[in-house]
Design an enzyme around this catalytic site. Structure first.
Site, PDB file in Angstrom:
ATOM      1  N   GLU C 209      18.081  95.358  -5.409  1.00 10.46           N
ATOM      2  CA  GLU C 209      17.127  94.793  -4.465  1.00 10.46           C
ATOM      3  C   GLU C 209      17.026  93.296  -4.684  1.00 10.46           C
ATOM      4  O   GLU C 209      17.520  92.749  -5.674  1.00 10.46           O
ATOM      5  CB  GLU C 209      15.753  95.478  -4.588  1.00 10.46           C
ATOM      6  CG  GLU C 209      15.078  95.269  -5.923  1.00 10.46           C
ATOM      7  CD  GLU C 209      13.800  96.106  -6.072  1.00 10.46           C
ATOM      8  OE1 GLU C 209      13.801  97.269  -5.652  1.00 10.46           O
ATOM      9  OE2 GLU C 209      12.820  95.573  -6.616  1.00 10.46           O
ATOM     10  N   HIS C 246      13.007  74.041 -10.678  1.00 10.65           N
ATOM     11  CA  HIS C 246      14.377  73.534 -10.623  1.00 10.65           C
ATOM     12  C   HIS C 246      15.241  74.239 -11.651  1.00 10.65           C
ATOM     13  O   HIS C 246      16.404  74.542 -11.399  1.00 10.65           O
ATOM     14  CB  HIS C 246      14.389  72.036 -10.893  1.00 10.65           C
ATOM     15  CG  HIS C 246      13.592  71.247  -9.903  1.00 10.65           C
ATOM     16  ND1 HIS C 246      13.934  71.180  -8.562  1.00 10.65           N
ATOM     17  CD2 HIS C 246      12.478  70.509 -10.039  1.00 10.65           C
ATOM     18  CE1 HIS C 246      13.051  70.421  -7.940  1.00 10.65           C
ATOM     19  NE2 HIS C 246      12.154  69.999  -8.813  1.00 10.65           N
TER      20      HIS C 246
END
Lengths: 295, 396, 295, 396
Positions: C209, C246
């Site tokens: 998933e 990030h």
């Protein structure tokens, strides 16, 4: 041959830009020791006695092929420095500073075992293979190339014993200072095994002293050794040291007194000297010849 | 460095080890009141930096506040094992069902942390351990290993704890291990660990030694007032004076003042003197790289000691250089003067400079050197030791 | 054969005396699973459903030969329990509780690798080898012995897929729940390799998933597998999940969307199913015969 | 769980990472005064639990206290990325010489902690990393590994720090790693790490996400007011209501009310409905082992949502048992009533009891079940999904 270090050893000085680092770098170089580089984080690019300084041990090795390191740094920085060297592939690490925290030295020992390095110290005068390399702070005057190996917990005793061997014409193969701290990077046991394998060493003088267990745990190795071991133990007349609680007594049993040490070593076949001058006498009795005429 | 019982217990409490709810007292009245609050009975324990307090009369059971005050009065007047009594920890009396032993220390031979547990605790644990090694359980840990709770259970089971006690003791075992690790200890010990009649576990005594060399990274100890300290038993005045100058010094019974280099030859030189029939008056260690001032002070201690008849000096310069050594001796000769015969040997690092300094000073003030027989590497140290013994006997 | 567990597996229930432990012990026993012991520190000597309870895993193994463990304990205690089992020699550890701290699961994984154990979960429904052993919380009704292996991150998807395989006559060899937590004891990769070696498994259904990277990192294994892999990925129509800063983007790159997963798996040769009912169709296309007539 | 910038910086400061000396403000006046103290210039940063603040207008540079007050006034009135602005962090303007990137996170594929450093930081780091992978340096650590200072030096060197800056950045790298380990973080990031014109290094921004599941062992965070929280962006009323009941819920655009079991089929069911041509009105997750009350509440949310035209129910009982599921549905039917058509399938653990409860309730109150088409294991879930799509279309 010799053990641990010789004329081809490429020495790295950790903490080279400090006062002690600079002073002893000069001394070691004067002896002819092959110092190839130093480290001092943030000072990469500097030069001490014409030797290049790097930020990390890794770059020092990459650039100069160092294989042995000697540490001149405050005790609080020794753990990091020693493990940096061990991880980077340095085979022998000499820890001159004293008062290294015990947990730190245990961590260093663990990493050294993991990577197959040998650590001497803390509080070691260093190691000398006379005529080839003098790593640490030992006074040159006591030493001369020869056929006896020495290993000691005390700096001054190392000098006295070597002085005696030198003056009696035996000289030394390698003299190893284990160091005076309570927990050490190497034990008598570790070093005796190396001397046993060294072609040039004909006998080993092992200098211990009251306290700790490193003398006693060498007994099995001494039993198995073909080379004679002469031992001298300091503290026969000293008052007994204190035990570390019940736990210390349970873990260390009856070890730790000068007499327990002397007994363990003599039982294992070592020859006991009472003064330094006994040592050449014992060597003579063992039919080991001096390499030159005694002075 | 040993901690006081009450300090060790403070650290225990921080790590959730149950401790007796003692009261730290500095006067007999405080002791009386503490006992009053414990229903009139209690146990008084002098806080000194030494073990074996019970045998030395430093632990007293009292049955009334009045008795408490009287006993405390006496204790505060006395010294126990040479230590003055400044603080008494008053604990409630425990209904003891059983005493266990639990300790953590270092196995220097194997470079491991060792946890030791035994179903039998109390003052005789060492003898018990000698006679019943199989009943004293040891478990080793690597220096960078934490203890998992299931390991604590394993130790608890070996200590013969069962059922809900197992949960209690496991948390104490983990707590003690964590204390040991948290403060760079050399020893952390609960002896006895008491199981009370109503089924609780409590650390009745507490002993911790921390590694002096690691104190720098434990500001939290300094905040608790635990800073570098010396275990001051019965010290002589000279020992106290030496200590104030940071010089490890011990008075001995003999007549030869020992002025050696590092601790290694300090110990060995003592043996040599004995071996040659003499007796040292002291043990002393200059430490690594001592200053001339410190060396001069060391000589003052010897020269002013009336028991000292002769001085045995030795320096094999390594980290401590001969030039500094010579400077120290010269400083002493100039500022204080030598009243006793001294035989000495100086060699090793910078010996040339040391000899030069001596020669220079001697040329200027030859009288200062009258009592000194100075040797170099050519004379074996044994000969120096033997000469020191001779000198000490000549004087008589 | 089967993977990980079968009728000879000797199961230990950690946390057996708790509510969930007792409830599921009963269920698992009813299925015929060979539960041999339980643990609950401080409750050694008790009995649950006639099964003996021990204080430690070590004593449970010594006394009952347990080799597989299933944990029913609050999340905060899972790390200790799993590592206790791993150290004691348990080969398969099934972590049913959810919300295991990530650092804990990383530590468990590290110890499992060190000792050669397999850990499933956290938040796994468990593992079932139909007709032999049902370890965890899976509903029996969906499963029947057969020839397809399944591995899934979601409990309910495991049930739906098995239900579909059962009803279409294929049945299952073993159904493995990896678990729904963000960091898991085992990956698709680990389990696919096991199915590849299992004689009875003819194809594997892998249910992934959106989120995480476990699907993508299975691609090299799928490429090397001889057995067909059918994949079904949830979240094709879901809004994209959030990145972890990030740093997450730098470490995980473009992985993590349902589409990236589907693409990686299809590129590696997996057959994509859009609904459960696609699965038997794909098996048929692959010329894999059902073991019995579909219902 | 994400922390506010100012909270992250508090943790940084505890671990000796230099941060900007910002002032946290809740009113425009405070903002004005803060800027006044920074010599009249500053940078205002809204404190919201979301990244990309700069692009969303949540970070403003101001050149005077007056401007600061005006800008703050506007910001406090606005929402940024859907978040109301309750706090503004006012930082002094930095004279930036260079911006670096430093982050610590987890590599889930390799089960390692990863430290990431780059000589280029700022808003475009991700793109920079994509284009210059060789200039973004990663170093991996085992979960139980500490970072040695020489490892930090190695990273610092890769980030192109030299000389005395190397010492500064090493301590920041170790600090960030220690923050990451100390608080069970999933992410700890300094972007940008600023080198100022006068040679200092400072964390200009700070981002930390901690592992919610490990919060229980960080009371020190709770003491700082950092407790379990949700990142509340622009939530619908229904989302807020669901959250208050602890139900993960998201409004979507379609017409089918999704009442699935766990998150796994929640996601997959959404796909199925789309695949068969329908559109879900929501995403919802019952969680493991939900209570009947919670299940009933979930149905209320769907039934009261005017956009929902039909409900798709599914339960494959595992840890969540069918009897509890049936109880929840029946509770809802009795207490609230179902106004929309619902198709559902129930199977798995305790399905027999679930069916029995349904039958019993239906016998008593058949009218409550009028809108329900209930299925069991015999009907594939795809058929249920398809039927839900049909029902949602029939209604129109």
């Amino acid at each position: 041959m010799a053990i641990l270090v010789d004329k081809d050893s490429r020495i790295l000085v950790q903490g080279m830009t400090g006062t002690a680092g600079q002073f002893h770098t000069k001394r070691m170089l004067e002896y002819g020791t092959k110092i190839v580089s130093g480290t001092s984080p943030g000072k990469g690019g500097e030069v001490v006695e014409s030797i290049p300084v790097f930020d990390t041990v890794e770059s020092a090795i990459d650039n100069t092929g160092a294989d042995t390191s000697v540490i001149f740094l405050p005790a609080a920085f020794v753990k990091e420095a020693a493990i940096e060297s061990i991880w980077a592939g340095i085979k022998h690490v000499v820890v001159v500073p004293e008062h290294i925290p015990i947990f730190d030295m245990m961590e260093i020992r663990k990493e050294a075992k993991r990577y197959g390095s040998t650590v001497l110290g803390g509080n070691t005068p260093g190691i000398i293979t006379p005529g080839q390399a003098n790593i640490g702070i030992m006074p040159d005057i006591a030493f001369k190339p020869g056929k006896i190996g020495t290993v000691s917990r005390s700096g001054s005793i190392t000098y006295y014993v070597a002085d005696t061997l030198t003056r009696s014409g035996y000289g030394e193969t390698t003299c190893v200072g284990l160091g005076g701290d309570p927990v050490l990077g190497s034990t008598f046991d570790d070093i005796l095994r190396m001397f046993e394998k060294d072609d040039e060493t004909e006998a080993v003088v092992m200098c211990g002293e009251i306290g700790g267990v490193y003398e006693e745990i060498a007994k099995d190795t001494i039993k198995r050794m073909k080379k004679p071991v002469i031992c001298i133990i300091g503290g026969i007349y000293a008052p007994p040291g204190k035990r570390m609680g019940h736990a210390g007594a349970i873990v260390e049993g009856s070890m730790g007194t000068a007499k327990s040490k002397l007994k363990a070593l003599e039982d294992a076949g070592a020859h006991a000297a009472r003064t330094f001058l006994d040592i050449p006498k014992i060597l003579e009795d063992l039919n080991i010849e001096p390499v030159e005429k005694p002075k | 460095m040993r901690l006081f019982e009450f300090e060790a217990k403070q650290l225990f409490a921080k790590h959730k080890i149950p401790i007796t709810e003692g009261v730290l007292c500095t006067t007999p009245i405080e002791v009386r009141n503490a006992v009053l609050n414990f229903d009139g009975r209690g146990i008084l324990k002098v806080q000194i930096l030494s073990g074996g307090r019970a045998k030395a009369g430093g632990i007293k059971k009292v049955e009334s506040p009045e008795e408490a005050e009287t006993v405390a009065d006496d204790l505060f007047e006395e010294t126990v094992k040479g230590y003055p009594v400044e603080r008494i920890l008053v604990d409630p009396l425990l209904d003891i069902r059983r005493e266990y032993y639990l300790g953590v220390t270092i196995n220097r031979a194997k470079y491991k942390i060792v946890v030791i547990g035994s179903p039998t605790g109390g003052v005789d644990i060492e003898e018990f351990a000698r006679k019943n090694p199989a009943k004293v359980f040891k478990e080793s840990f690597e220096i960078d290993e934490r203890m998992y709770s299931f390991e604590a259970y394993g130790i608890g089971l070996q200590m013969k704890f069962r059922k809900e006690k197992l949960n209690l003791v496991s948390s104490i075992i983990m707590g003690l291990y964590n204390v040991f690790k948290a403060y760079d200890c050399k020893l952390a010990e609960i002896n006895p660990l008491v199981e009370t009649e109503n089924g609780l576990l409590v650390a009745a005594d507490a002993r911790i030694s921390v590694d002096d060399d690691a104190l720098f990274r434990h500001p939290e100890l300094a905040e608790m007032g635990i800073e570098k300290r010396h275990e001051e038993g019965e010290m002589t005045l000279r020992e106290k004076e030496a200590r104030e100058h940071g010089i490890p010094y011990l008075d001995l019974d003999g007549k030869i003042g020992m002025f050696p280099g590092g601790a290694g030859f300090g110990i060995m030189g003592n043996d040599f003197v004995n071996y040659f029939g003499g007796k040292p008056a002291n043990f002393m260690d200059s430490g690594g790289g001592p200053s001339p001032e410190r060396l001069a002070k060391m000589l003052v201690l010897l020269d002013e000691n009336p028991k000292v008849k002769a001085i045995f000096g030795a320096r094999f310069g390594g980290i401590s250089r001969c030039d500094d050594f010579a400077k120290g001796v010269i400083m002493f000769l100039k500022d204080h003067g030598l009243s006793k015969p001294m035989v000495m040997r100086m060699t090793g690092n910078n010996w040339e400079e040391g000899v030069r300094l001596f020669d220079e000073a001697k040329k200027k003030n030859p009288e200062l050197f009258e009592n000194i027989e100075a040797h170099g590497i050519e004379t074996p140290i044994e000969q120096i030791a033997r000469r020191a013994v001779e000198l000490s006997q000549e004087v008589e």
